[in-house]
Design an enzyme around this catalytic site. Structure first.
Site, mmCIF file in Angstrom:
data_model
loop_
_atom_site.group_PDB
_atom_site.id
_atom_site.type_symbol
_atom_site.label_atom_id
_atom_site.label_comp_id
_atom_site.label_asym_id
_atom_site.label_seq_id
_atom_site.Cartn_x
_atom_site.Cartn_y
_atom_site.Cartn_z
ATOM 1 N N ARG A 243 -11.911 -2.513 4.755
ATOM 2 C CA ARG A 243 -11.077 -3.700 4.901
ATOM 3 C C ARG A 243 -11.697 -4.834 4.100
ATOM 4 O O ARG A 243 -12.926 -4.989 4.073
ATOM 5 C CB ARG A 243 -10.972 -4.115 6.371
ATOM 6 N N GLU A 272 -5.503 -10.129 1.077
ATOM 7 C CA GLU A 272 -4.739 -9.481 0.016
ATOM 8 C C GLU A 272 -3.234 -9.704 0.206
ATOM 9 O O GLU A 272 -2.789 -9.862 1.358
ATOM 10 C CB GLU A 272 -5.066 -7.976 -0.044
ATOM 11 N N HIS A 290 -5.043 -1.522 -2.998
ATOM 12 C CA HIS A 290 -4.989 -0.872 -1.677
ATOM 13 C C HIS A 290 -4.257 0.474 -1.747
ATOM 14 O O HIS A 290 -3.198 0.658 -1.114
ATOM 15 C CB HIS A 290 -4.330 -1.801 -0.648
HETATM 16 C C1 DGY Z 1 -4.926 2.131 6.676
HETATM 17 O O1 DGY Z 1 -4.160 2.991 7.097
HETATM 18 O O2 DGY Z 1 -5.550 1.391 7.425
HETATM 19 C C2 DGY Z 1 -5.085 2.037 5.229
HETATM 20 O O3 DGY Z 1 -5.817 0.944 4.833
HETATM 21 C C3 DGY Z 1 -3.762 2.090 4.521
HETATM 22 O O4 DGY Z 1 -4.020 2.775 3.329
#
Ligand code: DGY
Length: 324
Positions: A243, A272, A290
């Site tokens: 994250r 983001e 991402h």
């Molecule tokens: C999630 O599922 O948390 C991811 O970051 C999405 O790709």
């Protein structure tokens, strides 16, 4: 009037999953894929039996400040759930589910992609070729860092971290070291011969590549900051597929500019799609939008997992992926 449950999906999902949702529920889909505002999600909690947000929706205490919402479940699409204030959800009487496991391999694949791109300067190289600036092979051109045989440090040795470790160990002969605040079963560490370290700092000092795999949220906010970056080797690479908020982006940009570390590969960013401006100026960082779980089969599997959770919840049982 339909006796089907009313379900709201906040973003566009894979077509096969949307088709199934249409069969099972009185579903409202987001065909335009324009992000919903907090106010719209708040209203949806009053109008629907289930709301299905995803990792780009902010479902904070203000959104969840609804008296007796009609919705009793937030069936989120994605494994991370730091976008949801789970305490506020609990207070509002909402269960929360996520979609673990099905995206571990693809997210780990992307961590390795970023490791290699940053270490071997693949982003820089591609930019050079596309800009018609490549003048040909030469012994000292765009020299990168060898990762094979190095030390792969994992912070957060959960499912995704362990998958990344497997790839680093079996694909590149890397020694794996890790830190995790929670106990890790010895047999899971043994899969890659991974050695535990007692602190984050020990991993940072020893690793040639540091790959982040812990959850986001306030507990891990800016865990990687100025002080911790300065512990890393000047030849080391930092990879973040976890994250954005786990890394202080300003501190990282400084470290990259000053040569405190060699490079970084980032798939996630605090706030983001906005990105710390200084990062755009660093040649030695790879920036991806991402993409961790972004493969056709994984994105469908994530949708099926939401459907499983909804089905269990509406049937009166505990969904397998209930996190709050
Ligand atoms: C999630 O599922 O948390 C991811 O970051 C999405 O790709």
């Amino acid at each position: 009037m339909s006796d089907k449950k009313k379900v709201l999906v906040t973003r566009k999902w894979p077509a096969a999953v949307e088709d199934r949702l249409k069969q099972l529920y009185d579903v409202t889909l987001n065909v335009s894929d324009v992000p919903m505002s907090g106010a719209e999600i708040r209203q949806a909690l009053k109008d629907y039996d289930a709301v299905c947000p995803t990792v780009s929706d902010k479902v904070d205490a203000a959104v969840l400040d609804v008296q007796n919402p009609r919705a009793k479940i937030l069936a989120s699409y994605g494994v991370g759930y730091s976008h949801i204030d789970t305490e506020a959800a609990r207070k509002a009487g909402l269960a929360v589910t996520n979609t673990p496991e099905v995206l571990s391999e693809c997210t780990a694949d992307l961590a390795i992609t970023l490791m290699l791109m940053a270490a071997r300067r693949a982003g820089e190289g591609e930019r050079e070729v596309r800009a018609h600036k490549w003048t040909g092979w030469r012994p000292t051109h765009m020299i990168g860092t060898k990762v094979s045989g190095g030390v792969f440090g994992v912070l957060g040795f959960g499912r995704i971290g362990r998958e990344a470790a497997k790839r680093a160990h079996f694909g590149f002969g890397m020694k794996v070291i890790y830190f995790d605040p929670f106990p890790v079963k010895p047999e899971l560490a043994a899969e890659t011969g991974a050695e535990q370290r007692a602190t984050i700092e020990e991993v940072l000092k020893e690793a040639d590549v540091v790959s982040l795999h812990m959850p986001g949220g306030k507990d891990n906010y800016h865990l990687i900051n100025d002080a911790r970056l300065s512990l890393m080797k000047p030849t080391a690479i930092l990879v973040n597929t976890a994250r954005g908020e786990v890394v202080d982006g300003v501190a990282l940009a400084n470290a990259l500019k000053k040569g405190v570390i060699k490079g970084a590969g980032l798939d996630v960013f605090e706030g983001e799609p906005r990105i710390v401006t200084d990062l755009y100026e660093c040649e030695n960082v790879v920036l991806l939008p991402h993409l961790g779980s972004a493969t056709a089969s994984t994105r469908e599997a994530m949708g099926w997992r939401v459907l499983e959770n909804l089905e269990a919840f509406f049937a009166g049982s505990t969904p397998r992926d209930r996190v709050a």
